[in-house]
Design an enzyme around this catalytic site. Sequence first.
Site, PDB file in Angstrom:
ATOM      1  N   GLU A 141      56.603 -22.674  60.824  1.00  0.00           N
ATOM      2  CA  GLU A 141      55.595 -23.559  61.419  1.00  0.00           C
ATOM      3  C   GLU A 141      55.152 -23.067  62.795  1.00  0.00           C
ATOM      4  O   GLU A 141      53.950 -23.053  63.104  1.00  0.00           O
ATOM      5  CB  GLU A 141      56.168 -24.979  61.514  1.00  0.00           C
ATOM      6  CG  GLU A 141      56.371 -25.633  60.155  1.00  0.00           C
ATOM      7  CD  GLU A 141      57.211 -26.894  60.215  1.00  0.00           C
ATOM      8  OE1 GLU A 141      57.240 -27.633  59.211  1.00  0.00           O
ATOM      9  OE2 GLU A 141      57.858 -27.150  61.257  1.00  0.00           O
ATOM     10  N   LYS A 167      66.959 -34.257  56.483  1.00  0.00           N
ATOM     11  CA  LYS A 167      65.762 -33.440  56.274  1.00  0.00           C
ATOM     12  C   LYS A 167      65.794 -32.229  57.208  1.00  0.00           C
ATOM     13  O   LYS A 167      66.065 -32.349  58.396  1.00  0.00           O
ATOM     14  CB  LYS A 167      64.512 -34.277  56.536  1.00  0.00           C
ATOM     15  CG  LYS A 167      63.210 -33.641  56.054  1.00  0.00           C
ATOM     16  CD  LYS A 167      62.070 -34.652  56.148  1.00  0.00           C
ATOM     17  CE  LYS A 167      60.792 -34.135  55.519  1.00  0.00           C
ATOM     18  NZ  LYS A 167      60.200 -33.042  56.297  1.00  0.00           N
ATOM     19  N   HIS A 194      46.365 -18.495  42.094  1.00  0.00           N
ATOM     20  CA  HIS A 194      45.697 -19.801  42.165  1.00  0.00           C
ATOM     21  C   HIS A 194      46.719 -20.937  42.234  1.00  0.00           C
ATOM     22  O   HIS A 194      46.429 -22.070  41.838  1.00  0.00           O
ATOM     23  CB  HIS A 194      44.769 -20.030  40.965  1.00  0.00           C
ATOM     24  CG  HIS A 194      43.702 -19.005  40.809  1.00  0.00           C
ATOM     25  ND1 HIS A 194      42.415 -19.192  41.225  1.00  0.00           N
ATOM     26  CD2 HIS A 194      43.751 -17.748  40.274  1.00  0.00           C
ATOM     27  CE1 HIS A 194      41.697 -18.114  40.952  1.00  0.00           C
ATOM     28  NE2 HIS A 194      42.497 -17.219  40.390  1.00  0.00           N
ATOM     29  N   SER A 247      63.695 -34.500  61.003  1.00  0.00           N
ATOM     30  CA  SER A 247      63.014 -35.795  61.042  1.00  0.00           C
ATOM     31  C   SER A 247      63.772 -36.757  61.925  1.00  0.00           C
ATOM     32  O   SER A 247      65.010 -36.743  61.977  1.00  0.00           O
ATOM     33  CB  SER A 247      62.891 -36.374  59.630  1.00  0.00           C
ATOM     34  OG  SER A 247      62.362 -37.687  59.672  1.00  0.00           O
TER      35      SER A 247
END
Length: 467
Positions: free
Chosen positions: A329, A322, A186, A316
């Site tokens: 992805e 970054k 969870h 980025s």
Amino acid sequence: MATRLEKDTLGTVEVPAEAYYGAQTARAAANFHISGLRPHPALVWGTLVIKKCAAKANMATGRLDEKIGAAIVQAAEESLAGKFAGHFVVDPFQAGAGTSHNMNVNEVLANRANELLGGALGAYDRVHPNDHVNMAQSTNDVFPTAMRLSALHMLFLLHQELETLCDALHAKGTEFDRILKSGRTHLQDAVPIRLGQEFEAYAAAMEKNLAGLERCRPNLCELGLGGTAVGTGLNAEARYIDLVIEEIGRETSLPVYRAANMVETTQNMDPFVTLSSALKGLAINLVRIANDLRLLSSGPRTGFNEINLPALQPGSSIMPGKVNPVMAEVTDMVAFQVIGADTTVTLAAQAGQLELNVMMPVIAFNILFSMEIIRNSVKQFTESCIKGITANETRCNSNLEASVGLATVLAPYVGYAAAAEVAKESMQSGQSIKEIIIARKILSPEKLAEILDPYPLTNPGVPGKRQ
């Protein structure tokens, strides 16, 4: 552009002068400006194999003249070697059943065979696309057979990449086997697990998906070639049907066999529904694994940061330094496309009426496109992501020490309620489970150390007790 004039049953058509295709392909090219795509190379390969093997079988029965048959076989072999790849031009979204694709291949082979026999392009006096190249065939048995052969070919290529992925995941399972970390259910703290166990579980999931894909193979090997228009075999001799299936087996080294009921194989798209479903199952597990890796590598300062994914490119245009989990992805995006394609296959498979499913071209496109992109994605995911993953062992240990999931280990000794009180206090105070147990003198430091010996916590049994 220079053109030549050809005639078909509808009249005269202009065809590019140097094209090896003919009138029906030119009509299809004009009619179907849909996707801008060409037929999948595997589908072209499967169709060419059929034409080559059909010519051999028809020569063996004596129906096809040896000189004409030999020219068709040579034209098919040259095409299989890629010589005329630019001449297979019909958009995957085309007229029903794949007639345009079948005639595209028939015309290319007929024109090349005519050329080999001394004729000119577009003059079918020696070798005719329908009478000779398509002898004892119909689009309605050729196209579903080409679909099966192309799917089997792509399945072989996908199998190789999935095996490599499984090996890479097992290797990480071994490499990370001694690294303890907090499990999570969870998305909340749970009992300890080894990082290696997580990767071994990913490998096991991929192996199950691979087995599911392999279970699709036998039904794809059942060929209805010889059924011609509606599966009854009209205009195809019984001996030809056996011979052409045998020739395809020799040509491809695939364990193909003659369909028990050729009417059924002409109507029914079940083998592709099953294959598409297996591809969807693979895609779903790839999404799950890729998203786990995104979570485990999140941060680096404000997330889990328990593993590092390879840095492949700046992440980025505005935030310096970054780096994003790009391979995870793209794996997600490919998987979403495959899952969507399964819906198309499902709808198209149920849309067949009576003796023929005319939606075969869109089924073929989605199956082959899905297999192509998921194969390429798995290859990149393995090479550019999985193989380069490293573990942040210090971070894994600190997260485990701070986890309230360790309270579960105490339940066999102090009871569920008392263990829950310890967990509650840990969350409220920020103290670790260990610190609270010792401060409350619930267990001695020695017993607590025995119970919380890390490695046994990730194996079956009650911690701290002899098994």
